[in-house]
Design a protein around this motif. Structure first.
Motif, mmCIF file in Angstrom:
data_model
loop_
_atom_site.group_PDB
_atom_site.id
_atom_site.type_symbol
_atom_site.label_atom_id
_atom_site.label_comp_id
_atom_site.label_asym_id
_atom_site.label_seq_id
_atom_site.Cartn_x
_atom_site.Cartn_y
_atom_site.Cartn_z
ATOM 1 N N PRO A 26 0.632 -1.341 0.154
ATOM 2 C CA PRO A 26 0.055 -0.023 0.067
ATOM 3 C C PRO A 26 0.898 1.300 0.061
ATOM 4 O O PRO A 26 0.275 2.464 -0.248
ATOM 5 C CB PRO A 26 -0.704 -0.064 1.229
ATOM 6 C CG PRO A 26 0.074 -0.854 2.310
ATOM 7 C CD PRO A 26 0.697 -1.954 1.335
ATOM 8 N N ASP A 27 2.158 1.163 0.338
ATOM 9 C CA ASP A 27 3.043 2.308 0.067
ATOM 10 C C ASP A 27 3.852 2.527 -1.113
ATOM 11 O O ASP A 27 5.015 3.229 -1.257
ATOM 12 C CB ASP A 27 3.710 2.291 1.194
ATOM 13 C CG ASP A 27 4.791 1.010 1.726
ATOM 14 O OD1 ASP A 27 4.385 0.151 0.821
ATOM 15 O OD2 ASP A 27 5.501 0.822 2.312
ATOM 16 N N ALA A 28 3.619 1.552 -2.093
ATOM 17 C CA ALA A 28 4.511 1.701 -3.272
ATOM 18 C C ALA A 28 3.550 1.442 -4.511
ATOM 19 O O ALA A 28 2.431 0.860 -4.351
ATOM 20 C CB ALA A 28 5.362 0.455 -3.193
ATOM 21 N N GLY A 29 4.137 1.850 -5.729
ATOM 22 C CA GLY A 29 3.499 1.728 -7.054
ATOM 23 C C GLY A 29 2.230 2.608 -7.061
ATOM 24 O O GLY A 29 2.087 3.523 -6.182
ATOM 25 N N TRP A 30 1.371 2.211 -8.102
ATOM 26 C CA TRP A 30 0.174 3.083 -7.996
ATOM 27 C C TRP A 30 -0.593 2.879 -7.063
ATOM 28 O O TRP A 30 -1.428 3.994 -6.615
ATOM 29 C CB TRP A 30 -0.405 2.770 -9.486
ATOM 30 C CG TRP A 30 -0.261 3.091 -10.774
ATOM 31 C CD1 TRP A 30 0.646 2.597 -11.582
ATOM 32 C CD2 TRP A 30 -0.028 4.598 -11.226
ATOM 33 N NE1 TRP A 30 1.237 3.411 -12.602
ATOM 34 C CE2 TRP A 30 0.960 4.688 -12.591
ATOM 35 C CE3 TRP A 30 -0.454 5.827 -10.669
ATOM 36 C CZ2 TRP A 30 1.118 5.864 -13.097
ATOM 37 C CZ3 TRP A 30 -0.073 6.900 -11.286
ATOM 38 C CH2 TRP A 30 0.476 6.977 -12.689
ATOM 39 N N TYR A 31 -0.695 1.865 -6.350
ATOM 40 C CA TYR A 31 -1.636 1.534 -5.362
ATOM 41 C C TYR A 31 -1.355 2.610 -4.019
ATOM 42 O O TYR A 31 -2.206 3.282 -3.550
ATOM 43 C CB TYR A 31 -1.382 0.201 -4.744
ATOM 44 C CG TYR A 31 -2.367 -0.160 -3.515
ATOM 45 C CD1 TYR A 31 -3.414 0.484 -3.441
ATOM 46 C CD2 TYR A 31 -2.009 -1.304 -2.769
ATOM 47 C CE1 TYR A 31 -4.246 -0.126 -2.429
ATOM 48 C CE2 TYR A 31 -2.955 -1.694 -1.973
ATOM 49 C CZ TYR A 31 -4.087 -1.122 -1.577
ATOM 50 O OH TYR A 31 -4.893 -1.343 -0.589
ATOM 51 N N GLY A 32 0.146 2.996 -3.977
ATOM 52 C CA GLY A 32 0.610 3.759 -3.013
ATOM 53 C C GLY A 32 -0.124 5.198 -3.304
ATOM 54 O O GLY A 32 -0.382 6.153 -2.652
ATOM 55 N N VAL A 33 0.158 5.544 -4.594
ATOM 56 C CA VAL A 33 -0.415 7.028 -4.918
ATOM 57 C C VAL A 33 -1.790 6.960 -4.763
ATOM 58 O O VAL A 33 -2.063 8.192 -4.111
ATOM 59 C CB VAL A 33 -0.078 7.207 -6.671
ATOM 60 C CG1 VAL A 33 -0.611 8.347 -7.145
ATOM 61 C CG2 VAL A 33 1.441 7.092 -6.873
ATOM 62 N N PHE A 34 -2.634 6.307 -5.232
ATOM 63 C CA PHE A 34 -4.121 6.374 -4.921
ATOM 64 C C PHE A 34 -4.443 6.469 -3.508
ATOM 65 O O PHE A 34 -5.337 6.981 -2.908
ATOM 66 C CB PHE A 34 -4.945 5.068 -5.607
ATOM 67 C CG PHE A 34 -4.730 5.044 -7.078
ATOM 68 C CD1 PHE A 34 -4.530 6.148 -7.950
ATOM 69 C CD2 PHE A 34 -4.347 3.814 -7.788
ATOM 70 C CE1 PHE A 34 -4.347 5.992 -9.252
ATOM 71 C CE2 PHE A 34 -3.835 3.840 -9.099
ATOM 72 C CZ PHE A 34 -4.122 4.869 -9.953
#
Length: 438
Positions: A26-34
């Motif tokens: 949840p703190d990385a990639g696009w998932y982190g951004v959203f």
């Protein structure tokens, strides 16, 4: 107190989405951004209260390392289409879609304006550090613009489906005459319009916007929908062009005669030129309508349009058109799939069929029958294989019930091509439905 129960389609997609998120950081990639940008909105989507925009689903699949044309993405498309349809048809769904589309259109325009501003500042930048910062900001704004534009297109499509469904539904007799509060006018009863009197033929509309029409609206013959096997029912409603023809319609038939290659190329060039003009002017809604008009014209012109769109760098628009084609009436869906296969566009044909498996099983039975009637047996097998891969075995048993003698062996063959486990699950579902010996 009234408790609203989520539709099973929405619950199924929310469960799948939660499982996908469990594989991600949840703190990385696009998932982190959203998650950082809109944690409450993301949570509402995981709970099923809202439907996640499709571009976000694609980004999460990218985080998970899943290919866009892989089996997990195929399952995501099917679950997403079913969930969005069920979610949008809830009370107030059309109004919520229209409001969200207006919001996304404002965001798109803001991002467009912001991109122009940053571009001007970048051209005037003197230092490397300043230029690097502006380039980073510009990249994010361009992503915002692309996502907003994609969501406007998606929401426009979903709103059109909801409104078409609402127009197709009959009004119960008890609601035909609402009670009269004195200043309010009565709502007219929705009744079928009487046959229109014969009118003199009008001149065919001209221009790139009408490049896909062979005749005027008055001259065009209705689309032939194949007669379904015993137990099936042809789809009806505004979205399906009044489908549901009786046996007298003559069964499956080609929707249009083969198009002249030169005329098809000319129509494709005109349509792409008009599409580029509309995109440049920010008229994305009209651009989407122009794309959809291609599906109302001769299917044999679609391969030329696909080639022209890819040549112009508009491959995303071709993907949008295929997504829309997945909702066509069974006969026309089969015609488009057959034309793509005949033109050597097997990948496009398979993508179209994979996206079409979210439809009701009765409609899929009609599409399968139409493909076989046109000797597109490979495509019919591909449709059933995609179906058994992403739909529950119980759904496959329901589909088999439309024509047990013909569909049971075809479905088992398709399940066998997926896996031994899938074949075993289907056999069990067929036994429960009393169709194992069909």
């Amino acid at each position: 107190m009234t408790v609203y129960q989520l539709p099973v389609e929405v619950t199924a997609f929310a469960r799948w989405l939660t499982e996908l998120a469990g594989r991600l950081r949840p703190d990385a990639g696009w998932y982190g951004v959203f998650a950082a940008r809109d944690p409450e909105g993301l949570r509402a989507c995981f709970d099923g209260a809202e439907i996640l925009p499709w571009d976000v689903v694609e980004s999460l699949l990218q985080d998970a390392g899943e290919p866009a044309d892989g089996p997990l993405a195929d399952r995501a498309r099917a679950l997403y289409a079913a969930a969005a349809t069920a979610h949008d048809r809830r009370p107030g769904g059309a109004g919520a879609l229209a409001e969200r589309r207006d919001l996304m259109e404002r965001e798109r325009r803001y991002a467009e304006s912001r991109a122009r501003e940053l571009g001007e500042r970048l051209r005037a930048a003197t230092g490397e550090a300043e230029a690097a910062g502006l380039e980073n900001d510009l990249a994010w704004v361009r992503d915002d613009h692309a996502r907003a534009a994609a969501r406007v297109t998606e929401l426009t499509t979903r709103l059109a489906r909801v409104e078409g469904h609402a127009r197709a539904e009959p009004v119960p007799a008890a609601q035909a005459e609402p009670a009269a509060a004195p200043a309010r006018t009565q709502t007219p009863v929705r009744t079928p319009a009487p046959p229109a009197p014969a009118r003199p033929a009008r001149a065919r509309p001209r221009g790139a916007r009408y490049a896909w029409l062979e005749e005027s609206a008055e001259e065009r013959a209705p689309v032939a929908v194949p007669v379904l096997p015993t137990g099936g029912a042809a789809p009806r409603g505004a979205r399906f062009g009044g489908g549901g023809d009786s046996a007298e319609a003559g069964g499956p038939a080609r929707v249009a005669e083969a198009a002249d290659p030169a005329e098809a190329a000319r129509a494709a060039a005109n349509a792409v030129y008009a599409l580029q003009r509309l995109r440049a002017q920010g008229r994305s809604g009209e651009a989407h309508v122009l794309l959809c008009e291609a599906l109302n014209g001769p299917p044999d012109r679609l391969p030329a349009l696909a080639a022209e769109l890819h040549r112009a760098g508009l491959g995303a628009d071709w993907s949008t058109l295929l997504w829309e084609a997945a909702s066509l009436p069974p006969g026309r869906l089969a015609a488009v799939a057959g034309v793509l296969a005949d033109a050597g566009r097997a990948a496009d044909c398979d993508q179209l069929l994979r996206q079409g498996v979210a439809r009701p099983v009765e409609e899929l039975a009609g599409a399968c029958a139409a493909l076989h009637a046109e000797a597109h047996h490979r495509e019919a097998h591909a449709l059933l294989t995609a179906f058994v891969r992403v739909r529950a075995p119980e759904d496959a048993a329901r589909l088999a019930g439309a024509d047990p003698r013909g569909l049971v062996p075809q479905l088992l063959d398709a399940a066998r091509a997926v896996s031994a486990t899938r074949e075993r699950d289907l056999l069990h579902a067929l036994r429960v439905a009393g169709l194992a010996g069909a």
